[in-house]
Motif scaffolding. Structure first.
Motif, PDB file in Angstrom:
ATOM      1  N   ARG A  33       0.364  -1.258   0.493  1.00 30.31           N
ATOM      2  CA  ARG A  33       0.098   0.047   0.129  1.00 30.31           C
ATOM      3  C   ARG A  33       0.560   0.915  -0.190  1.00 30.31           C
ATOM      4  O   ARG A  33       1.003   2.029   0.614  1.00 30.31           O
ATOM      5  N   ARG A  34       1.711   1.597  -1.010  1.00 31.68           N
ATOM      6  CA  ARG A  34       2.371   2.373  -0.989  1.00 31.68           C
ATOM      7  C   ARG A  34       2.219   3.533  -2.250  1.00 31.68           C
ATOM      8  O   ARG A  34       3.018   4.552  -1.929  1.00 31.68           O
ATOM      9  N   ILE A  35       0.891   3.649  -2.217  1.00 31.00           N
ATOM     10  CA  ILE A  35       0.568   4.701  -3.370  1.00 31.00           C
ATOM     11  C   ILE A  35       0.104   5.581  -2.732  1.00 31.00           C
ATOM     12  O   ILE A  35      -0.474   5.329  -1.662  1.00 31.00           O
ATOM     13  N   ASN A  80       1.333  24.622 -10.287  1.00 28.96           N
ATOM     14  CA  ASN A  80       0.014  24.332  -9.455  1.00 28.96           C
ATOM     15  C   ASN A  80      -1.097  23.801 -10.980  1.00 28.96           C
ATOM     16  O   ASN A  80      -2.458  24.759 -10.588  1.00 28.96           O
ATOM     17  N   GLY A  81      -0.315  23.411 -11.597  1.00 27.35           N
ATOM     18  CA  GLY A  81      -1.321  23.253 -13.250  1.00 27.35           C
ATOM     19  C   GLY A  81      -1.859  21.779 -13.001  1.00 27.35           C
ATOM     20  O   GLY A  81      -3.172  21.747 -13.851  1.00 27.35           O
ATOM     21  N   PHE A  82      -1.941  21.088 -11.549  1.00 26.68           N
ATOM     22  CA  PHE A  82      -2.331  19.997 -11.621  1.00 26.68           C
ATOM     23  C   PHE A  82      -3.201  20.298  -9.840  1.00 26.68           C
ATOM     24  O   PHE A  82      -2.550  20.920  -9.784  1.00 26.68           O
ATOM     25  N   ASP A  83      -4.442  19.737  -9.779  1.00 29.17           N
ATOM     26  CA  ASP A  83      -5.326  19.453  -8.571  1.00 29.17           C
ATOM     27  C   ASP A  83      -4.737  19.046  -7.619  1.00 29.17           C
ATOM     28  O   ASP A  83      -3.931  19.586  -6.603  1.00 29.17           O
ATOM     29  N   PHE A  84      -3.944  17.307  -7.831  1.00 29.53           N
ATOM     30  CA  PHE A  84      -3.428  16.796  -6.981  1.00 29.53           C
ATOM     31  C   PHE A  84      -2.058  15.929  -8.143  1.00 29.53           C
ATOM     32  O   PHE A  84      -2.826  15.649  -8.887  1.00 29.53           O
ATOM     33  N   TRP A  85      -1.713  15.173  -7.466  1.00 31.42           N
ATOM     34  CA  TRP A  85      -0.109  13.703  -7.787  1.00 31.42           C
ATOM     35  C   TRP A  85      -0.665  12.986  -7.092  1.00 31.42           C
ATOM     36  O   TRP A  85      -1.427  12.937  -5.890  1.00 31.42           O
ATOM     37  N   ILE A  86      -0.869  11.964  -7.905  1.00 28.07           N
ATOM     38  CA  ILE A  86      -1.257  10.806  -7.587  1.00 28.07           C
ATOM     39  C   ILE A  86       0.628   9.891  -7.942  1.00 28.07           C
ATOM     40  O   ILE A  86       1.498   9.971  -9.358  1.00 28.07           O
ATOM     41  N   ASN A  87       1.487   9.013  -6.912  1.00 28.71           N
ATOM     42  CA  ASN A  87       3.087   8.986  -6.523  1.00 28.71           C
ATOM     43  C   ASN A  87       2.677   7.614  -6.209  1.00 28.71           C
ATOM     44  O   ASN A  87       2.765   7.239  -5.391  1.00 28.71           O
ATOM     45  N   ILE A  88       3.628   6.941  -7.042  1.00 24.06           N
ATOM     46  CA  ILE A  88       3.755   5.969  -7.461  1.00 24.06           C
ATOM     47  C   ILE A  88       4.574   4.970  -6.934  1.00 24.06           C
ATOM     48  O   ILE A  88       5.746   5.773  -8.062  1.00 24.06           O
ATOM     49  N   PRO A  89       5.035   3.992  -6.529  1.00 28.63           N
ATOM     50  CA  PRO A  89       6.851   3.438  -6.021  1.00 28.63           C
ATOM     51  C   PRO A  89       7.528   3.783  -8.235  1.00 28.63           C
ATOM     52  O   PRO A  89       6.614   2.650  -8.833  1.00 28.63           O
ATOM     53  N   LEU A  90       8.386   3.340  -7.796  1.00 29.72           N
ATOM     54  CA  LEU A  90       8.735   3.104  -8.845  1.00 29.72           C
ATOM     55  C   LEU A  90       9.140   1.565  -9.771  1.00 29.72           C
ATOM     56  O   LEU A  90       8.900   0.964 -10.893  1.00 29.72           O
ATOM     57  N   SER A  91       8.992   0.944  -8.382  1.00 26.37           N
ATOM     58  CA  SER A  91       9.444  -0.111  -8.532  1.00 26.37           C
ATOM     59  C   SER A  91       8.481  -1.120  -9.322  1.00 26.37           C
ATOM     60  O   SER A  91       7.604  -1.996  -9.222  1.00 26.37           O
ATOM     61  N   LEU A  92       6.690  -0.393  -8.745  1.00 25.32           N
ATOM     62  CA  LEU A  92       5.627  -0.711  -9.618  1.00 25.32           C
ATOM     63  C   LEU A  92       4.873  -0.180 -11.224  1.00 25.32           C
ATOM     64  O   LEU A  92       4.092  -0.186 -12.058  1.00 25.32           O
ATOM     65  N   TYR A  93       7.221   0.633 -11.780  1.00 26.73           N
ATOM     66  CA  TYR A  93       6.220   1.040 -12.881  1.00 26.73           C
ATOM     67  C   TYR A  93       6.086  -0.612 -14.026  1.00 26.73           C
ATOM     68  O   TYR A  93       5.166  -0.193 -14.360  1.00 26.73           O
ATOM     69  N   ALA A  94       6.358  -1.615 -14.055  1.00 31.01           N
ATOM     70  CA  ALA A  94       6.178  -2.504 -15.621  1.00 31.01           C
ATOM     71  C   ALA A  94       4.655  -2.889 -14.447  1.00 31.01           C
ATOM     72  O   ALA A  94       4.714  -3.662 -15.750  1.00 31.01           O
ATOM     73  N   THR A  95       4.411  -3.192 -14.074  1.00 31.35           N
ATOM     74  CA  THR A  95       3.147  -3.952 -13.451  1.00 31.35           C
ATOM     75  C   THR A  95       1.778  -2.957 -13.563  1.00 31.35           C
ATOM     76  O   THR A  95       1.319  -3.432 -13.490  1.00 31.35           O
ATOM     77  N   ILE A  96       1.993  -1.685 -13.364  1.00 34.65           N
ATOM     78  CA  ILE A  96       1.422  -0.450 -14.101  1.00 34.65           C
ATOM     79  C   ILE A  96       0.366  -0.516 -15.167  1.00 34.65           C
ATOM     80  O   ILE A  96       1.804  -0.196 -16.468  1.00 34.65           O
ATOM     81  N   GLU A  97      -0.633  -0.730 -15.110  1.00 31.53           N
ATOM     82  CA  GLU A  97      -1.365  -0.275 -16.826  1.00 31.53           C
ATOM     83  C   GLU A  97      -1.557   1.175 -16.828  1.00 31.53           C
ATOM     84  O   GLU A  97      -2.448   1.024 -16.418  1.00 31.53           O
ATOM     85  N   LEU A  98      -1.005   2.063 -17.633  1.00 28.27           N
ATOM     86  CA  LEU A  98      -1.445   3.531 -17.326  1.00 28.27           C
ATOM     87  C   LEU A  98      -2.877   4.033 -17.311  1.00 28.27           C
ATOM     88  O   LEU A  98      -3.123   4.715 -17.083  1.00 28.27           O
ATOM     89  N   SER A  99      -3.700   3.192 -18.503  1.00 26.53           N
ATOM     90  CA  SER A  99      -4.587   3.885 -18.995  1.00 26.53           C
ATOM     91  C   SER A  99      -5.705   3.265 -18.596  1.00 26.53           C
ATOM     92  O   SER A  99      -6.492   3.616 -18.308  1.00 26.53           O
ATOM     93  N   ARG A 100      -5.456   2.239 -17.781  1.00 29.16           N
ATOM     94  CA  ARG A 100      -6.397   1.610 -16.579  1.00 29.16           C
ATOM     95  C   ARG A 100      -6.430   2.605 -15.125  1.00 29.16           C
ATOM     96  O   ARG A 100      -7.385   2.771 -15.081  1.00 29.16           O
ATOM     97  N   LEU A 101      -5.436   2.808 -14.811  1.00 30.28           N
ATOM     98  CA  LEU A 101      -4.809   3.713 -13.751  1.00 30.28           C
ATOM     99  C   LEU A 101      -5.950   4.588 -13.867  1.00 30.28           C
ATOM    100  O   LEU A 101      -6.093   5.574 -13.328  1.00 30.28           O
ATOM    101  N   ARG A 102      -5.204   5.684 -15.089  1.00 28.75           N
ATOM    102  CA  ARG A 102      -6.366   6.944 -15.363  1.00 28.75           C
ATOM    103  C   ARG A 102      -7.612   6.359 -15.433  1.00 28.75           C
ATOM    104  O   ARG A 102      -7.878   7.423 -15.087  1.00 28.75           O
ATOM    105  N   ALA A 103      -8.614   6.010 -15.767  1.00 25.73           N
ATOM    106  CA  ALA A 103      -9.617   5.558 -15.917  1.00 25.73           C
ATOM    107  C   ALA A 103     -10.609   4.981 -14.910  1.00 25.73           C
ATOM    108  O   ALA A 103     -11.275   5.572 -14.431  1.00 25.73           O
ATOM    109  N   ILE A 104      -9.788   4.390 -13.809  1.00 28.88           N
ATOM    110  CA  ILE A 104      -9.769   4.112 -12.409  1.00 28.88           C
ATOM    111  C   ILE A 104      -9.992   5.832 -11.842  1.00 28.88           C
ATOM    112  O   ILE A 104     -11.299   5.981 -10.829  1.00 28.88           O
ATOM    113  N   VAL A 105      -9.066   6.697 -11.789  1.00 27.96           N
ATOM    114  CA  VAL A 105      -9.335   8.113 -11.205  1.00 27.96           C
ATOM    115  C   VAL A 105      -9.853   8.708 -12.120  1.00 27.96           C
ATOM    116  O   VAL A 105     -10.586   9.420 -11.335  1.00 27.96           O
TER     117      VAL A 105
END
Length: 122
Positions: A33-35, A80-105
């Motif tokens: 639970r590092r995100i 200030n161009g964004f309202d919030f930042w989602i911080n993901i550990p670099l170790s999860l880079y290969a396991t997270i599908e970016l389009s799925r993450l954006r859709a969920i958010v």
């Protein structure tokens, strides 16, 4: 029964930071639970930020204020161009599908809010 459980889960969670963080960690990092989600870049001396650029990851140089220097950010108008930042550990880079993450958010956030996905060490 599974469909009902999925709908109940969606109704129990909303766009609040604590719920959005919970949803992302449940889906992408259920054990550690590092995100995290922040309103802006936190000033930390030992924090290194990364930006995904097409197929490569570039290390971003830090400014004197310990904020990252953003390179080639689409639609970015400064810190200030964004309202919030989602911080993901670099170790999860290969396991997270970016389009799925954006859709969920996008499902949970308010329509007027803008966000950025950043990869961090740790």
């Amino acid at each position: 029964m599974q469909w009902r459980a999925d709908i109940e889960y969606r109704l129990e969670h909303n766009g609040q930071v604590c719920y959005l963080r919970s949803v992302l960690n449940d889906l992408f990092d259920p054990i550690e639970r590092r995100i995290t989600i922040t309103d802006e870049v936190e000033e930390q001396a030992d924090q290194t930020w990364y930006q995904r650029h097409t197929e490569t990851t570039r290390l971003l140089p830090m400014r004197e204020t310990r904020r990252p220097l953003i390179i080639e950010r689409r639609g970015f108008g400064g810190i200030n161009g964004f309202d919030f930042w989602i911080n993901i550990p670099l170790s999860l880079y290969a396991t997270i599908e970016l389009s799925r993450l954006r859709a969920i958010v996008s499902t949970y956030k308010l329509a007027s809010k803008r966000f950025s996905i950043n990869y961090t060490e740790g």
